[in-house]
Design a protein around this motif. Structure first.
Motif, short mmCIF file in Angstrom:
data_model
loop_
_atom_site.label_atom_id
_atom_site.label_comp_id
_atom_site.label_asym_id
_atom_site.label_seq_id
_atom_site.Cartn_x
_atom_site.Cartn_y
_atom_site.Cartn_z
N ILE A 185 0.85 -1.20 0.00
CA ILE A 185 0.00 0.00 0.00
C ILE A 185 0.88 1.25 0.00
O ILE A 185 0.61 2.23 -0.70
CB ILE A 185 -0.96 -0.02 1.21
N TRP A 186 1.97 1.20 0.75
CA TRP A 186 2.87 2.36 0.78
C TRP A 186 3.49 2.59 -0.60
O TRP A 186 3.56 3.71 -1.09
CB TRP A 186 3.95 2.17 1.85
N LEU A 187 3.90 1.50 -1.25
CA LEU A 187 4.46 1.63 -2.60
C LEU A 187 3.43 2.17 -3.59
O LEU A 187 3.75 2.97 -4.47
CB LEU A 187 4.93 0.25 -3.09
N GLN A 188 2.17 1.73 -3.44
CA GLN A 188 1.11 2.27 -4.33
C GLN A 188 1.02 3.78 -4.16
O GLN A 188 0.88 4.52 -5.13
CB GLN A 188 -0.24 1.62 -3.99
N ARG A 189 1.13 4.23 -2.91
CA ARG A 189 1.07 5.69 -2.69
C ARG A 189 2.27 6.39 -3.32
O ARG A 189 2.12 7.43 -3.94
CB ARG A 189 1.00 6.00 -1.20
N CYS A 190 3.45 5.80 -3.16
CA CYS A 190 4.66 6.41 -3.73
C CYS A 190 4.57 6.48 -5.25
O CYS A 190 5.11 7.40 -5.87
CB CYS A 190 5.90 5.61 -3.35
N LEU A 191 3.91 5.48 -5.85
CA LEU A 191 3.86 5.41 -7.32
C LEU A 191 2.56 5.97 -7.88
O LEU A 191 2.31 5.88 -9.08
CB LEU A 191 4.01 3.93 -7.77
N ASP A 192 1.72 6.50 -7.01
CA ASP A 192 0.45 7.06 -7.46
C ASP A 192 -0.45 6.02 -8.11
O ASP A 192 -1.06 6.26 -9.15
CB ASP A 192 0.72 8.16 -8.51
N LEU A 193 -0.49 4.84 -7.53
CA LEU A 193 -1.31 3.75 -8.06
C LEU A 193 -2.50 3.51 -7.12
O LEU A 193 -2.40 3.78 -5.92
CB LEU A 193 -0.48 2.46 -8.17
N PRO A 194 -3.60 2.99 -7.66
CA PRO A 194 -4.76 2.74 -6.79
C PRO A 194 -4.49 1.58 -5.82
O PRO A 194 -3.68 0.70 -6.11
CB PRO A 194 -5.88 2.37 -7.77
N THR A 195 -5.16 1.61 -4.69
CA THR A 195 -5.05 0.53 -3.71
C THR A 195 -6.29 -0.36 -3.81
O THR A 195 -7.40 0.13 -3.64
CB THR A 195 -4.92 1.11 -2.29
N PRO A 196 -6.09 -1.66 -4.09
CA PRO A 196 -7.24 -2.57 -4.11
C PRO A 196 -7.69 -2.88 -2.68
O PRO A 196 -7.03 -2.48 -1.72
CB PRO A 196 -6.69 -3.82 -4.79
N THR A 197 -8.78 -3.59 -2.54
CA THR A 197 -9.10 -4.12 -1.21
C THR A 197 -8.35 -5.44 -1.03
O THR A 197 -7.89 -6.04 -2.01
CB THR A 197 -10.62 -4.34 -1.04
#
Ligand code: GLU
Length: 288
Positions: A200-212
């Motif tokens: 989830i942290w990497l998704q934030r760093c890369l501006d990617l959506p977070t799945p459930t």
């Protein structure tokens, strides 16, 4: 938005009972949501891979009635996408090269904190690349395991994005490909619950959506050990898939009829009265 689930095995051995449970669990969630079920072969760690395992896993899944909605994605063919994500992180100054060895980090419990290396750069050691992890708590609600929170600086520190041998880490490749495949929910074994905050942290760093996320109970052997592919404790026979499938569904606490059914019949039966709430009955680890 269409529900998209996925099953993402690593070709480190044949399909085993633990991975069958993950495959069946993710398939049931996708089919119940009238969504898509995708496959991804996580073949980016050659030293751990077993020749022929990827083909064997892909050949076994249809025998268990687990048919994907698209051809499988092979991570070994996605290096350009990982390079791009790596460059994005590097341009944002979130990465640093690190020559610390495992033994050099042993004094800090193997955790690399504060962006300070134990060892200075080494002329004859290729560096790994780590993500700078700030003092931040990542919280998420797991669909089965409930609310989770993790301070990444405390638990894992600055984690590896690219290993010294040049291979990208599972965390990076998984995040890039979950986004690329449009995955809306990740259903997998609880052994990966502690990778989720990093992802989830990497998704934030890369501006990617977070799945459930929905982490299934871990299949343990009679000694309470995680079933690994090497243990071969419960070999699966794709030529006779019904017994293992019946057992996987029972593990997921799906009510099953006594009458004899083939593998696709068992899956369809499990789906008919399937509700995600039922899956939540099986939180906590269980012995197979
Ligand atoms: N490739 C990983 C494994 O086989 C699973 C990755 C995932 O589901 O995120 O353990």
């Amino acid at each position: 938005m269409t529900y998209r689930g996925r099953f993402a095995p690593s070709p480190t051995g044949q399909l085993h009972f633990g991975s069958l449970v993950a495959a069946v669990g993710s398939w049931l969630c996708a089919r119940h949501a009238d969504g898509q079920w995708l496959l991804r072969m996580e073949d980016i760690d050659p030293p751990r891979e077993v020749a022929g395992a990827a083909e064997a896993i892909l050949a076994a899944l249809p025998a268990f009635g687990l048919l994907a909605d698209a051809p499988p994605l092979f991570q070994s063919q996605r290096l350009a996408a990982y390079d791009a994500a790596f460059e994005q992180l590097r341009a944002a100054e979130l990465l640093f090269p690190c020559c610390c060895s495992r033994s050099e980090l042993a004094a800090s419990g193997g955790i690399h904190r504060d962006g300070r290396c134990v060892t200075a750069s080494h002329p004859d050691r290729a560096p790994a690349w780590r993500l700078r992890v700030p003092d931040v708590e990542v919280a998420f609600a797991d669909g089965l395991q409930g609310p989770q929170r993790e301070n990444l600086r405390e638990t894992v520190g600055n984690f590896v994005i690219r290993r010294a041998e040049g291979f990208y880490s599972y965390q990076l490749a998984c995040v890039v490909d979950d986004a690329f495949q449009g995955v809306t929910e990740v259903v997998r074994g609880s052994d990966l619950l502690d990778s989720t905050a990093r992802q989830i942290w990497l998704q934030r760093c890369l501006d990617l959506p977070t799945p459930t996320y929905r982490h299934l109970p871990l299949v343990l052997d009679a000694q309470g050990q995680k079933l690994s592919k090497s243990a071969q404790a419960f070999p699966l026979d794709p030529a006779d898939p019904a017994p293992a499938l019946r057992r996987a569904l029972a593990f997921l606490q799906r009510p099953l009829p006594d009458r004899v059914m083939d593998a696709p019949g068992l899956l369809v039966h499990a789906l008919v009265d399937f509700a995600p709430a039922l899956l939540s009955h099986c939180s906590g680890d269980s012995v197979a």
